[in-house]
Design a protein around this motif. Structure first.
Motif, PDB file in Angstrom:
ATOM      1  N   ARG A 160      42.921  39.286  52.275  1.00 12.38           N
ATOM      2  CA  ARG A 160      43.600  38.798  51.324  1.00 12.38           C
ATOM      3  C   ARG A 160      44.723  38.155  51.868  1.00 12.38           C
ATOM      4  O   ARG A 160      45.345  37.264  51.594  1.00 12.38           O
ATOM      5  CB  ARG A 160      44.295  39.808  50.254  1.00 12.38           C
ATOM      6  N   THR A 161      45.212  38.761  52.866  1.00 14.39           N
ATOM      7  CA  THR A 161      46.415  38.378  53.579  1.00 14.39           C
ATOM      8  C   THR A 161      46.352  37.361  54.415  1.00 14.39           C
ATOM      9  O   THR A 161      47.391  36.394  54.903  1.00 14.39           O
ATOM     10  CB  THR A 161      47.212  39.448  54.557  1.00 14.39           C
ATOM     11  N   THR A 193      43.257  34.100  50.959  1.00 15.77           N
ATOM     12  CA  THR A 193      43.149  34.275  49.375  1.00 15.77           C
ATOM     13  C   THR A 193      42.937  32.804  48.846  1.00 15.77           C
ATOM     14  O   THR A 193      42.088  32.612  47.879  1.00 15.77           O
ATOM     15  CB  THR A 193      44.496  34.910  48.748  1.00 15.77           C
ATOM     16  N   SER A 227      38.982  39.989  43.208  1.00 15.22           N
ATOM     17  CA  SER A 227      39.906  40.037  42.327  1.00 15.22           C
ATOM     18  C   SER A 227      39.699  39.176  40.987  1.00 15.22           C
ATOM     19  O   SER A 227      40.250  39.137  40.282  1.00 15.22           O
ATOM     20  CB  SER A 227      41.143  38.889  43.054  1.00 15.22           C
ATOM     21  N   LYS A 257      47.986  32.199  54.002  1.00 15.54           N
ATOM     22  CA  LYS A 257      46.969  32.824  52.923  1.00 15.54           C
ATOM     23  C   LYS A 257      46.460  31.873  51.872  1.00 15.54           C
ATOM     24  O   LYS A 257      45.556  31.912  51.005  1.00 15.54           O
ATOM     25  CB  LYS A 257      47.286  34.157  52.397  1.00 15.54           C
TER      26      LYS A 257
END
Length: 396
Positions: free
Chosen positions: A148-149, A152, A173, A259
């Motif tokens: 995610r970092t 995304t 997510s 990201k």
């Protein structure tokens, strides 16, 4: 040979796409380990002598109007009457669809080749044919694995883009309800997917969960489309892996170390193409793994098991003959219905079958679904068998 699959080409059969469709189709058949002799290619020249409504058929119609007459309209009318699955293709925008295909199929879902790269168009058509013959799951599932970092923005793009191209996409997510067990559901959805799209970024392997996802994908022989960020290297140890290395120019404004970075449309299309192309190969590998494990247990238990040309296992046990069908992912009631219908048709002249079993790998399938399978076994003539229990079953 009485039983064969019929791949039918009608309409503008001289179109440049169709020879490539035929070649790639048979490449996929080879990858699936099925004898080419089971497939008959039919066009207007041999339709009268070769076609039968008694065997599975899929028709690809290349739309074109010649002198105000639709090509092969009489044949198309017969195929529609026979309830043959049919895919109309056109070279124009879909707004021109009704002007290019016979009336009988104007209410069908067609595919426009306009602005679609040739390789991607070929993969889409071939996979439609394999799905129509029940040789490839019609539910097309992809799992996006990412940090995610790091990525995304691209993960969300891929979720939306693959959905637009008829994939059922899992993204952590977006795809798990708040009340679900996150880790259990995540692993089950990955095991039930056809392909994992792995975003290979700087910190991907620094997460316990991304490492777990990679490890489980390898154990289950799931194909990986590895999308490698600029300046980073390919992740080693990914077994069934297709690698697409990105350049800074693939990203909007050349920004990739963020990201929220996003890919250009052309790069997204390349990823879809890679994902389409890997589906048949990864499903074949998983099927082969189930089959080889079953055959090992059968040999160990001294039970006669023979692999048929259809990739079914013919099992002789307790004086009777049964068929075992390897299933990829989570078996459902529809799998049972389709398997029974197809197998009874194939074996109708070979004598009575005692039972039909769907073979599956129960690893990471949640208890709620295992209970569902046990419930189906009480009411359906086709039964399910988990690979982990096969050794004991064959020994009894």
């Amino acid at each position: 040979m009485k039983h064969y699959y019929q791949l039918i080409f009608m309409g503008a059969i001289d179109h440049r796409l169709l020879p490539k469709v035929k070649d790639v189709f048979f490449e996929r058949i080879d990858e699936l380990g099925i004898d080419r002799a089971f497939f008959k290619i039919i066009d207007r020249n041999n339709f009268g002598e070769e076609y039968t409504d008694a065997n599975p058929a899929f028709c690809i119609y290349m739309g074109k109007k010649a002198e105000n007459v639709f090509l092969d309209e009489e044949i198309i009318n017969k195929l529609v009457k026979d309830a043959t699955l049919l895919l109309p293709l056109i070279d124009e925008d879909l707004s021109q669809f009704n002007n290019l295909v016979p009336k009988a199929i104007q209410n069908y879902n067609g595919l426009s080749l306009l602005n679609l790269p040739m390789d991607l168009a070929v993969e889409k058509v071939v996979n439609n044919a394999l799905e129509a013959f029940n040789l490839l799951k019609s539910k097309r599932r992809a799992f996006v694995s990412y940090k995610r970092t790091d990525s995304t923005g691209v993960a969300i793009q891929l979720y939306e883009y693959l959905e637009q191209h008829n994939f059922d996409v899992f993204l952590d997510s977006h795809s798990i309800r708040k009340s679900e067990s996150f880790q259990d559901e995540l692993l089950q959805r990955m095991i039930d997917s056809d392909v994992v799209v792995l975003l290979s970024t700087e910190n991907y392997l620094k997460s316990e969960w991304t490492q777990k996802e990679l490890s489980e994908a390898n154990l289950a022989s799931i194909g990986l489309v590895q999308i490698v960020w600029p300046e980073y290297t390919v992740i080693q140890g990914a077994q069934l892996s297709e690698v697409l290395k990105l350049e800074a120019s693939d990203f909007i404004d050349n920004v990739f170390n963020d990201k929220n970075a996003r890919l250009k449309d052309g790069s997204l299309i390349k990823i879809v193409q890679f994902t389409e192309a890997l589906r048949a190969r990864t499903l074949a590998s998983r099927q082969d793994k189930l089959i080889s494990t079953f055959m090992h247990y059968a040999e160990k238990s001294k039970v006669t098991a023979t692999l048929s040309s259809h990739k079914f296992i013919e099992l002789e046990k307790d004086g009777g003959k049964s068929i075992v069908v390897p299933a990829i992912g989570m078996p459902k009631a529809l799998n049972c219905e389709e398997s029974e219908s197809l197998i009874q048709k194939i074996y109708e002249e070979k004598g009575k079958l005692d039972k039909i079993f769907i073979l599956y790998d129960e690893i990471h399938i949640r208890d709620i679904w295992l209970h569902h399978l046990n419930w189906l076994n009480k009411y359906l003539p086709v039964k399910t068998k988990e690979i982990g229990g096969v050794s004991k079953w064959l020994a009894n």
